[in-house]
Write an enzyme that holds these catalytic residues in place. Structure first.
Site, PDB file in Angstrom:
ATOM      1  N   TYR A  32      26.740 -17.313 -23.080  1.00 26.23           N
ATOM      2  CA  TYR A  32      26.636 -16.024 -22.404  1.00 26.23           C
ATOM      3  C   TYR A  32      25.171 -15.791 -22.036  1.00 26.23           C
ATOM      4  O   TYR A  32      24.345 -15.433 -22.857  1.00 26.23           O
ATOM      5  CB  TYR A  32      27.123 -14.889 -23.295  1.00 26.23           C
ATOM      6  CG  TYR A  32      28.565 -14.977 -23.730  1.00 26.23           C
ATOM      7  CD1 TYR A  32      29.466 -15.819 -23.098  1.00 26.23           C
ATOM      8  CD2 TYR A  32      29.030 -14.208 -24.803  1.00 26.23           C
ATOM      9  CE1 TYR A  32      30.786 -15.902 -23.504  1.00 26.23           C
ATOM     10  CE2 TYR A  32      30.350 -14.274 -25.206  1.00 26.23           C
ATOM     11  CZ  TYR A  32      31.221 -15.133 -24.567  1.00 26.23           C
ATOM     12  OH  TYR A  32      32.521 -15.200 -24.989  1.00 26.23           O
ATOM     13  N   PRO A  77      41.684  -7.970 -24.501  1.00 22.70           N
ATOM     14  CA  PRO A  77      42.925  -7.440 -25.095  1.00 22.70           C
ATOM     15  C   PRO A  77      43.507  -6.233 -24.381  1.00 22.70           C
ATOM     16  O   PRO A  77      44.665  -5.891 -24.628  1.00 22.70           O
ATOM     17  CB  PRO A  77      42.496  -7.069 -26.516  1.00 22.70           C
ATOM     18  CG  PRO A  77      41.048  -6.726 -26.372  1.00 22.70           C
ATOM     19  CD  PRO A  77      40.518  -7.683 -25.339  1.00 22.70           C
ATOM     20  N   THR A  97      49.942 -12.690 -10.867  1.00 26.04           N
ATOM     21  CA  THR A  97      50.893 -11.816 -10.177  1.00 26.04           C
ATOM     22  C   THR A  97      50.393 -10.371 -10.097  1.00 26.04           C
ATOM     23  O   THR A  97      51.068  -9.451 -10.541  1.00 26.04           O
ATOM     24  CB  THR A  97      52.256 -11.828 -10.899  1.00 26.04           C
ATOM     25  OG1 THR A  97      52.050 -11.447 -12.272  1.00 26.04           O
ATOM     26  CG2 THR A  97      52.901 -13.177 -10.822  1.00 26.04           C
ATOM     27  N   PRO A  98      49.197 -10.142  -9.543  1.00 21.54           N
ATOM     28  CA  PRO A  98      48.697  -8.772  -9.423  1.00 21.54           C
ATOM     29  C   PRO A  98      49.323  -8.040  -8.245  1.00 21.54           C
ATOM     30  O   PRO A  98      48.652  -7.608  -7.322  1.00 21.54           O
ATOM     31  CB  PRO A  98      47.195  -8.981  -9.227  1.00 21.54           C
ATOM     32  CG  PRO A  98      47.116 -10.286  -8.497  1.00 21.54           C
ATOM     33  CD  PRO A  98      48.266 -11.116  -8.996  1.00 21.54           C
TER      34      PRO A  98
END
Length: 311
Positions: free
Chosen positions: A76, A225, A233-234
Site C-alpha cells: 500500500y 465487507p 453485474t452492477p
C-alpha cells in the site's frame, strides 16, 4: 502494539466488550470490527495519502473511538501506509494490534504492475522492513499476501513465515488470496491465525474458505465487507441500489445504516468473523464499530443470506 500476553484485555468500551470481542492466535484480544487502512494512500494505492494531516487525525480518532486492529500491507503506497500508521500512532497503545502483509511488488502506478513474489530472501526482507517501518520488534499478525507466487512453492513460502515466527520477527501468521486447499496445506506446516478474503452480503464466492477457516479455529477477515456491488453485474436490477432496497427496511427497523446491517450480517455468520471496513471518514468508523452491537433477528439474517447464492 507492545508485547501482549494471554491475560491482555482490550478497552472495556461498548465496542469491544463481551460478545463483541475476538481472539487472534489464542492470545491477541481485539474487537469484532477492525479498520482497513488501504484507502489512506494515493490514487490507485500509489504514493502518499493526499492529505497527510487528516490521515493522521483519522487514525488517531479511530483508535480513540475503539478500533483495536488496523490492517495494512507493504504494497500500500508502497510503504507509505505503514509509515503513516507509525507517524500517527507510535508508540502504540497496548491493546492495538497491527496486521500487515508481504509478498506483492509493484512496478508503477498501474495496478496491473502488481505481481507476487514469494522466495525466502524476499519474504524475510519484507517482514523485517515492515517491522522497521512500523517501529516494532515483532509484528503481531503478518499475512502472506498471495498464494500464487511463481518463484517459490506455496509450502516454501509458508515455511519462510514459520521460520520468521520462530525467530520472533512475527507473532502470528495469516494468509491472503489463498484457496481452501492452500489453507489446509499451510496448516500442515504451521499454525494459521487468520485468513483474509473478499466476502460480503453480495459476494459469497469464498464461502468454502470461510467455512474452512472457522473449522481450523482461525479468524476469517472479510475485506470490502460493506460493498453492495455484485461482481460483474452492477445493473439496475442486480446492483447496489437493488440491494439497498432489500436491506433498507431492515436498517430502518434498527435505526441503522445499510452498511451497519451488512456488517451485522457478517458478524452473525460466526464468532470467528472479523470484518475490516476501510473509510476516510471518522463518522463511518464510528458507525462501523457500532454495528458490533446490532443483533439481527433470525428472519432478517435469513433474508439477507438469501440475497445471493452461497458458493
Amino acid at each position: 502494539m507492545t508485547e501482549h500476553t494471554p491475560e491482555h484485555t482490550t478497552r472495556t468500551t461498548g465496542q469491544t466488550a463481551g460478545r463483541t470481542s475476538i481472539t487472534l492466535g489464542g492470545d491477541l484480544r481485539t474487537g469484532r470490527v477492525g479498520y482497513g487502512a488501504m484507502r489512506l494512500t494515493g490514487t490507485h494505492l500509489w504514493g502518499e495519502y493526499p492529505d497527510r494531516d487528516s490521515g493522521i487525525t483519522l487514525l488517531r480518532e479511530a483508535v480513540e473511538a475503539g478500533v483495536t486492529l488496523i490492517d495494512t500491507a507493504d504494497v500500500y503506497g508502497p510503504h507509505t501506509n505503514e509509515l503513516l500508521i507509525r507517524e500517527a500512532l507510535h508508540p502504540y497503545p497496548e491493546d492495538l494490534v497491527i496486521a500487515t502483509k508481504g509478498g506483492f511488488v509493484r512496478g508503477g502506478v498501474d495496478l496491473s504492475s502488481i505481481d507476487a513474489v514469494g522466495n525466502a530472501n524476499y519474504l524475510r526482507q519484507s517482514a523485517q522492513l515492515s517491522a522497521r517501518r512500523l517501529g516494532v520488534e515483532r509484528i503481531d499478525l503478518y499475512y502472506l499476501h498471495s498464494g500464487w507466487a511463481q518463484d517459490a512453492s506455496f509450502e516454501d513460502q509458508v515455511g519462510t513465515l514459520a521460520e520468521l515466527r520462530r525467530q520472533g520477527v512475527i507473532r502470528h501468521i495469516g494468509l491472503s488470496n489463498v484457496t481452501t486447499e492452500q489453507l489446509r496445506a499451510a496448516r500442515g506446516i504451521t499454525e494459521i491465525a487468520a485468513v483474509t478474503a473478499h466476502f460480503n452480503v453480495v459476494d459469497r464466492h469464498e464461502t468454502a474458505l470461510l467455512d474452512a477457516t472457522v473449522e481450523a479455529g482461525a479468524v476469517f477477515v472479510p475485506w470490502q465487507p460493506v460493498s453492495l456491488t455484485r461482481p460483474g453485474t452492477p445493473t439496475d436490477t442486480d446492483g447496489p441500489e437493488a440491494v439497498r432496497r432489500l436491506l433498507g427496511p431492515i436498517a430502518a427497523r434498527h435505526g441503522a445504516t445499510v452498511s451497519q446491517i451488512a456488517l451485522a450480517w457478517l458478524l452473525s455468520r460466526s464468532p470467528a468473523v472479523m470484518p475490516i471496513p476501510g473509510t476516510t471518514s471518522i463518522k463511518h468508523v464510528q458507525e462501523n464499530l457500532a454495528a458490533q452491537d446490532l443483533e439481527l433477528t433470525p428472519e432478517e439474517i435469513r433474508s439477507i443470506t438469501d440475497l445471493t447464492p452461497e458458493k
